[in-house]
Enzyme design. Structure first.
Site, PDB file in Angstrom:
ATOM      1  N   GLN A 127      30.868  36.954  33.159  1.00  0.00           N
ATOM      2  CA  GLN A 127      30.537  35.731  32.441  1.00  0.00           C
ATOM      3  C   GLN A 127      29.942  34.693  33.380  1.00  0.00           C
ATOM      4  O   GLN A 127      30.342  34.581  34.540  1.00  0.00           O
ATOM      5  CB  GLN A 127      31.802  35.182  31.780  1.00  0.00           C
ATOM      6  CG  GLN A 127      31.531  34.247  30.627  1.00  0.00           C
ATOM      7  CD  GLN A 127      32.725  34.142  29.692  1.00  0.00           C
ATOM      8  OE1 GLN A 127      33.498  35.070  29.567  1.00  0.00           O
ATOM      9  NE2 GLN A 127      32.870  33.004  29.042  1.00  0.00           N
ATOM     10  N   GLN A 168      43.669  43.036  34.492  1.00  0.00           N
ATOM     11  CA  GLN A 168      42.696  42.081  35.047  1.00  0.00           C
ATOM     12  C   GLN A 168      42.609  40.785  34.247  1.00  0.00           C
ATOM     13  O   GLN A 168      42.121  39.781  34.756  1.00  0.00           O
ATOM     14  CB  GLN A 168      41.304  42.710  35.168  1.00  0.00           C
ATOM     15  CG  GLN A 168      40.668  43.141  33.868  1.00  0.00           C
ATOM     16  CD  GLN A 168      39.191  42.790  33.760  1.00  0.00           C
ATOM     17  OE1 GLN A 168      38.839  41.878  33.033  1.00  0.00           O
ATOM     18  NE2 GLN A 168      38.328  43.501  34.456  1.00  0.00           N
ATOM     19  N   ARG A 216      38.535  40.419  23.494  1.00  0.00           N
ATOM     20  CA  ARG A 216      38.933  39.857  24.787  1.00  0.00           C
ATOM     21  C   ARG A 216      38.518  38.402  24.883  1.00  0.00           C
ATOM     22  O   ARG A 216      39.297  37.527  25.275  1.00  0.00           O
ATOM     23  CB  ARG A 216      38.305  40.673  25.928  1.00  0.00           C
ATOM     24  CG  ARG A 216      38.650  40.223  27.345  1.00  0.00           C
ATOM     25  CD  ARG A 216      37.960  41.182  28.321  1.00  0.00           C
ATOM     26  NE  ARG A 216      38.271  40.926  29.730  1.00  0.00           N
ATOM     27  CZ  ARG A 216      37.560  40.156  30.540  1.00  0.00           C
ATOM     28  NH1 ARG A 216      36.485  39.516  30.064  1.00  0.00           N
ATOM     29  NH2 ARG A 216      37.901  40.012  31.814  1.00  0.00           N
ATOM     30  N   HIS A 236      41.547  34.483  34.271  1.00  0.00           N
ATOM     31  CA  HIS A 236      42.197  35.279  35.324  1.00  0.00           C
ATOM     32  C   HIS A 236      43.414  34.611  35.961  1.00  0.00           C
ATOM     33  O   HIS A 236      43.964  35.128  36.928  1.00  0.00           O
ATOM     34  CB  HIS A 236      41.191  35.709  36.401  1.00  0.00           C
ATOM     35  CG  HIS A 236      40.158  36.649  35.874  1.00  0.00           C
ATOM     36  ND1 HIS A 236      40.452  37.939  35.507  1.00  0.00           N
ATOM     37  CD2 HIS A 236      38.846  36.470  35.593  1.00  0.00           C
ATOM     38  CE1 HIS A 236      39.355  38.519  35.044  1.00  0.00           C
ATOM     39  NE2 HIS A 236      38.367  37.639  35.077  1.00  0.00           N
ATOM     40  N   SER A 243      34.813  41.069  36.785  1.00  0.00           N
ATOM     41  CA  SER A 243      35.532  40.580  35.601  1.00  0.00           C
ATOM     42  C   SER A 243      35.054  41.310  34.354  1.00  0.00           C
ATOM     43  O   SER A 243      35.245  42.520  34.215  1.00  0.00           O
ATOM     44  CB  SER A 243      35.370  39.062  35.489  1.00  0.00           C
ATOM     45  OG  SER A 243      36.129  38.540  34.425  1.00  0.00           O
ATOM     46  N   LEU A 244      34.418  40.608  33.414  1.00  0.00           N
ATOM     47  CA  LEU A 244      33.853  41.235  32.227  1.00  0.00           C
ATOM     48  C   LEU A 244      33.004  42.450  32.596  1.00  0.00           C
ATOM     49  O   LEU A 244      32.983  43.456  31.877  1.00  0.00           O
ATOM     50  CB  LEU A 244      33.002  40.211  31.481  1.00  0.00           C
ATOM     51  CG  LEU A 244      32.003  40.763  30.459  1.00  0.00           C
ATOM     52  CD1 LEU A 244      32.738  41.304  29.249  1.00  0.00           C
ATOM     53  CD2 LEU A 244      30.993  39.706  30.074  1.00  0.00           C
TER      54      LEU A 244
END
Length: 308
Positions: free
Chosen positions: A11, A243, A113, A194, A88-89
């Site tokens: 992102q 995560q 998510r 996170h 991440s994503l």
């Protein structure tokens, strides 16, 4: 002969118009966007290509949009790699690339998510800030000694770390870190991604990940939470679950990949954030970017050269 890694952005890479060339110029890219539209029951492609920007910036839209753009470019490129990772994503894109997770399943999962992450902390109560400079240990100590929830959540590259948590705690820790000489910049985000405040989102997403079909990865996936490769379906599912509320150890992930023989990193998706970080982690590592079909030929040539 070195290994080739495909790496996928998370992102923050989104922009109106992304993926349009892949859709217009490649059959595989068009098929990916059409599959995503069908999976969500709405025109994600239209949102990517035409906006409006404020809707594209919503977390629940941003996540499937970046995933779809990355996979459209990956399939248009039509090249193979030795290992994968995603920031991440981007770890969902990496799982699709490794054939651990079906693309349509991944699109639906990242939509959920994004929704769960936004719902976990009301807008205005959480915050994130980038820390430029400073020692990691000192930043970690400042967070640990600050009242309230504030934690390091993105270990991006030398001199760049992100903290997140409750807004007032982030502000207090940021002030303390700035006093020690580092630059602290608030980030324009809608939730403290996170951080441990995302645990409700992790709990909400977990059953959906449990229901999704995961296969054995065709190549190792270096995962955010452990900065280490996984080679089993169950481990891939577990890493995606953990995560959500744990730190992205990107610098450590890249270092581990280099130590394991990766010599070329190909960033596939919108933006060039990951290759920018790579320069600060290891300036000698070779890199390539695939943001549009115009980048395919150069990327293929780099991959062939590293394959010997």
């Amino acid at each position: 002969m070195g290994k080739v890694a495909f790496i996928f952005p998370g992102q923050g890479a989104q922009k109106v118009g992304m993926g349009r060339a892949a859709f217009d110029e490649t059959e595989a890219g068009r098929a990916a966007f059409e599959a995503a539209d069908a999976a969500l029951g709405e025109s994600l492609s239209g949102l990517c290509f035409e906006g409006p920007e404020d809707q594209l910036q919503l977390t629940a839209n941003t996540q499937p949009a970046i995933l779809t753009t990355s996979i459209a470019l990956l399939r248009g490129l039509g090249a193979d790699c030795d290992v994968v990772a995603g920031h991440s994503l981007g770890e969902y894109s990496a799982n699709v690339a490794a054939a651990t997770l079906g693309f349509e399943d991944a699109v639906r999962l990242v939509r959920k998510r994004g929704q769960f992450m936004q719902q976990a902390v009301p807008v205005g109560q959480g915050a994130m800030a980038a820390v430029l400079g400073g020692e990691i240990a000192a930043i970690e100590q400042a967070c640990a000694e600050t009242e309230g929830v504030v934690e390091p959540v993105n270990y991006n590259c030398p001199g760049q770390l992100v903290i997140a948590g409750a807004r007032e705690a982030v502000e207090r820790a940021g002030a303390r870190i700035a006093e020690a000489g580092a630059k602290v910049r608030p980030l324009p985000v809608s939730a403290p991604f996170h951080s441990s405040l995302m645990r409700p989102a992790e709990d909400a997403l977990s059953p959906h990940l449990a229901e999704a079909a995961f296969g054995e990865p065709r190549v190792p996936i270096y995962v955010n939470v452990d900065a280490a490769p996984i080679t089993a379906a169950a481990a891939a599912r577990d890493a995606l679950t953990r995560q959500v509320s744990r730190a992205v150890r990107w610098e450590q992930t890249i270092v581990a990949m280099i130590e394991d023989g990766v010599t070329l990193f190909v960033e596939i998706g919108p933006g060039r954030a990951l290759t920018g970080m790579l320069r600060r982690i290891d300036k000698n590592a070779a890199k390539a970017n695939v943001e549009a079909p115009k980048d395919f030929e150069a990327a293929r040539e780099s991959i062939a050269a590293h394959r010997g």
